[in-house]
Scaffold this motif. Structure first.
Motif, PDB file in Angstrom:
ATOM      1  N   ARG A 150      -4.686   0.809  -3.651  1.00 56.42           N
ATOM      2  CA  ARG A 150      -5.353  -0.176  -2.807  1.00 56.42           C
ATOM      3  C   ARG A 150      -6.387  -0.965  -3.590  1.00 56.42           C
ATOM      4  O   ARG A 150      -6.480  -2.189  -3.485  1.00 56.42           O
ATOM      5  CB  ARG A 150      -6.043   0.524  -1.619  1.00 56.42           C
ATOM      6  CG  ARG A 150      -6.701  -0.445  -0.651  1.00 56.42           C
ATOM      7  CD  ARG A 150      -7.459   0.274   0.441  1.00 56.42           C
ATOM      8  NE  ARG A 150      -8.627   0.933  -0.097  1.00 56.42           N
ATOM      9  CZ  ARG A 150      -9.441   1.698   0.639  1.00 56.42           C
ATOM     10  NH1 ARG A 150      -9.167   1.932   1.906  1.00 56.42           N
ATOM     11  NH2 ARG A 150     -10.498   2.257   0.092  1.00 56.42           N
TER      12      ARG A 150
ATOM     13  N   MET B  60       0.853  -1.180   0.000  1.00 52.52           N
ATOM     14  CA  MET B  60       0.000   0.000   0.000  1.00 52.52           C
ATOM     15  C   MET B  60       0.892   1.235   0.000  1.00 52.52           C
ATOM     16  O   MET B  60       1.798   1.364   0.803  1.00 52.52           O
ATOM     17  CB  MET B  60      -0.889  -0.004   1.248  1.00 52.52           C
ATOM     18  CG  MET B  60      -1.841   1.162   1.291  1.00 52.52           C
ATOM     19  SD  MET B  60      -2.841   1.116   2.776  1.00 52.52           S
ATOM     20  CE  MET B  60      -3.683  -0.434   2.541  1.00 52.52           C
TER      21      MET B  60
ATOM     22  N   ASN C  46      -5.508   0.164   8.285  1.00 50.53           N
ATOM     23  CA  ASN C  46      -6.760  -0.422   7.829  1.00 50.53           C
ATOM     24  C   ASN C  46      -7.748  -0.692   8.958  1.00 50.53           C
ATOM     25  O   ASN C  46      -8.843  -1.215   8.716  1.00 50.53           O
ATOM     26  CB  ASN C  46      -6.482  -1.731   7.084  1.00 50.53           C
ATOM     27  CG  ASN C  46      -5.770  -1.490   5.769  1.00 50.53           C
ATOM     28  OD1 ASN C  46      -6.323  -0.871   4.863  1.00 50.53           O
ATOM     29  ND2 ASN C  46      -4.539  -1.964   5.664  1.00 50.53           N
TER      30      ASN C  46
ATOM     31  N   LEU D 260       5.887  -4.125   9.313  1.00 51.32           N
ATOM     32  CA  LEU D 260       5.033  -3.713   8.208  1.00 51.32           C
ATOM     33  C   LEU D 260       3.584  -4.145   8.443  1.00 51.32           C
ATOM     34  O   LEU D 260       2.648  -3.396   8.161  1.00 51.32           O
ATOM     35  CB  LEU D 260       5.539  -4.321   6.903  1.00 51.32           C
ATOM     36  CG  LEU D 260       6.765  -3.666   6.260  1.00 51.32           C
ATOM     37  CD1 LEU D 260       7.286  -4.534   5.122  1.00 51.32           C
ATOM     38  CD2 LEU D 260       6.421  -2.283   5.748  1.00 51.32           C
ATOM     39  N   LYS D 261       3.416  -5.364   8.959  1.00 53.68           N
ATOM     40  CA  LYS D 261       2.086  -5.884   9.204  1.00 53.68           C
ATOM     41  C   LYS D 261       1.332  -5.045  10.220  1.00 53.68           C
ATOM     42  O   LYS D 261       0.148  -4.723  10.049  1.00 53.68           O
ATOM     43  CB  LYS D 261       2.171  -7.332   9.674  1.00 53.68           C
ATOM     44  CG  LYS D 261       0.822  -7.978   9.976  1.00 53.68           C
ATOM     45  CD  LYS D 261      -0.031  -8.078   8.733  1.00 53.68           C
ATOM     46  CE  LYS D 261      -1.304  -8.845   9.013  1.00 53.68           C
ATOM     47  NZ  LYS D 261      -2.219  -8.888   7.841  1.00 53.68           N
TER      48      LYS D 261
ATOM     49  N   LEU E  77       4.839   2.246   2.903  1.00 55.89           N
ATOM     50  CA  LEU E  77       4.391   1.673   4.165  1.00 55.89           C
ATOM     51  C   LEU E  77       5.587   1.323   5.047  1.00 55.89           C
ATOM     52  O   LEU E  77       5.519   1.420   6.271  1.00 55.89           O
ATOM     53  CB  LEU E  77       3.538   0.429   3.881  1.00 55.89           C
ATOM     54  CG  LEU E  77       2.959  -0.298   5.088  1.00 55.89           C
ATOM     55  CD1 LEU E  77       2.038   0.610   5.885  1.00 55.89           C
ATOM     56  CD2 LEU E  77       2.212  -1.557   4.644  1.00 55.89           C
TER      57      LEU E  77
ATOM     58  N   SER F 210       0.313  -1.748   8.681  1.00 58.20           N
ATOM     59  CA  SER F 210      -0.811  -1.949   7.775  1.00 58.20           C
ATOM     60  C   SER F 210      -2.113  -2.149   8.540  1.00 58.20           C
ATOM     61  O   SER F 210      -3.172  -1.616   8.158  1.00 58.20           O
ATOM     62  CB  SER F 210      -0.542  -3.162   6.878  1.00 58.20           C
ATOM     63  OG  SER F 210      -1.639  -3.414   6.030  1.00 58.20           O
ATOM     64  N   ASN F 211      -2.047  -2.904   9.652  1.00 57.08           N
ATOM     65  CA  ASN F 211      -3.242  -3.130  10.453  1.00 57.08           C
ATOM     66  C   ASN F 211      -3.793  -1.843  11.042  1.00 57.08           C
ATOM     67  O   ASN F 211      -5.009  -1.646  11.108  1.00 57.08           O
ATOM     68  CB  ASN F 211      -2.949  -4.130  11.573  1.00 57.08           C
ATOM     69  CG  ASN F 211      -2.847  -5.555  11.063  1.00 57.08           C
ATOM     70  OD1 ASN F 211      -3.309  -5.871   9.968  1.00 57.08           O
ATOM     71  ND2 ASN F 211      -2.221  -6.413  11.847  1.00 57.08           N
TER      72      ASN F 211
END
Length: 358
Positions: free
Chosen positions: A65, A1, A36, A28-29, A17, A32-33
């Motif tokens: 996205r 993203m 989002n 990174l996870k 990101l 991202s969480n």
């Protein structure tokens, strides 16, 4: 993203990101969480990442996205016309509801007076530019249930019957008609006139009793049923037939004809607010007092209704319910969470103002 930083020193800096994660000191996870609104983490971690996002002024790159998710990020709203205030307000509310859910709306109109207009709309739909359609079904559009069997997400709104083929989100117009008539009767009216019928009922109401679709038919059916419940006959001679013309001028001229007929009445149920505004003008021109001599109620609570010299009593449009429900329904179909078609109804209510008695 891909994210995009705010202006810094007069230059727009593009970041990834990974930059968000590194600045916040998370994976990174996790970054991202947070972006989002998903995943499990401590409140402190989520707050720390959000603070970085706020500080750098990131905005999600919607196009990137959507490319990654095989979605366009756009839904289509199709209406027969944007001239009536109700449909214009429907468009505004659908756009607002979709925006709050990260979607854009493409608004289009279609030819409503023939089978070809709706057929071309439904079967010419381009799924490469829009993920699904919210369809406001015209009162006069010609179609069959098979026309609604389409290979893309479809949600219908309005008072046309979808025969269980497609999702149908609508207020219950029969109940609304009964509520409007009941309000006038409960506040002293004893002989009701109706402005806005689309057919001739001079020979009686037999065909109306089994009506299953159409704003005019369903609202009038509800009025008839409420009058019968209260033991107050509804006279066919007091049903003002406007055809498909639900404008202020039509309301004025139809009401003037009812007055000229000499048939007594002391309440008018106008089947939309524009007709009601015309009815008020005709009554005023004839020097008939409102609400002392004749009470008036409309439907849809358009913006002008509250600000007339004599504010109009009306039935709520329920657009504040309908628009977000229709948007949530179409997004559920787009995401694959919803499959079986449903009829989803709500019930309208009276907004009392100066054209009815307290």
């Amino acid at each position: 993203m891909v994210m995009e930083a705010a202006m810094n020193g007069g230059e727009r800096k593009r970041v990834t990101l990974r930059d968000v994660a590194q600045t916040a000191g998370v994976s990174l996870k996790t970054a991202s969480n947070v972006i989002n609104g998903t995943g499990r983490m401590s409140a402190d971690t989520r707050a720390k990442v959000q603070a970085v996002i706020d500080e750098l002024g990131y905005q999600v790159n919607i196009a990137a996205r959507n490319l990654n998710s095989d979605h366009t990020g756009v839904i289509t709203l199709a209406v027969p016309t944007l001239t009536p205030p109700y449909l214009a307000e429907l468009a505004n509310r659908v756009i607002d509801a979709a925006r709050q859910r990260g979607y854009s709306v493409y608004v289009t109109t279609y030819e409503e007076g023939s089978a070809e207009g709706l057929h071309e709309l439904l079967h010419g739909f381009n799924t490469t530019v829009s993920d699904g359609m919210i369809l406001s079904l015209s009162e006069v559009a010609q179609f069959s249930p098979d026309d609604l069997r389409v290979p893309y997400p479809l949600v219908c709104v309005g008072a046309r019957d979808t025969a269980g083929v497609a999702d149908h989100v609508t207020p219950n117009d029969t109940a609304a008609g009964a509520t409007a008539a009941g309000y006038l009767l409960d506040h002293g009216s004893t002989r009701l006139a109706v402005v806005g019928a689309r057919s001739d009922y001079s020979k009686g109401f037999d065909a109306l009793r089994c009506a299953v679709e159409g704003n005019a038919e369903l609202r009038l059916r509800g009025i008839l049923e409420e009058c019968e419940r209260q033991g107050i006959p509804l006279s066919p001679q007091l049903i003002g037939n406007t055809g498909a013309d639900w404008t202020i001028g039509s309301g004025y001229h139809t009401t003037a004809r009812l007055i000229e007929s000499g048939m007594p009445f002391d309440g008018i149920v106008a089947l939309n607010d524009q007709l009601a505004i015309g009815a008020i003008s005709a009554l005023t021109a004839a020097q008939i007092g409102i609400p002392d001599n004749v009470q008036v109620i409309g439907f849809d609570d358009i913006e002008e209704a509250e600000y007339l010299q004599q504010p109009l009593t009306t039935m709520a449009s329920c657009l504040d319910w309908l628009a977000p429900v229709a948007v949530d329904r179409i997004l559920g179909r787009i995401d694959g969470r919803i499959h079986a078609p449903e009829l989803i109804e709500t019930f309208s209510y009276v907004i009392p103002r100066a054209t009815t008695r307290a």
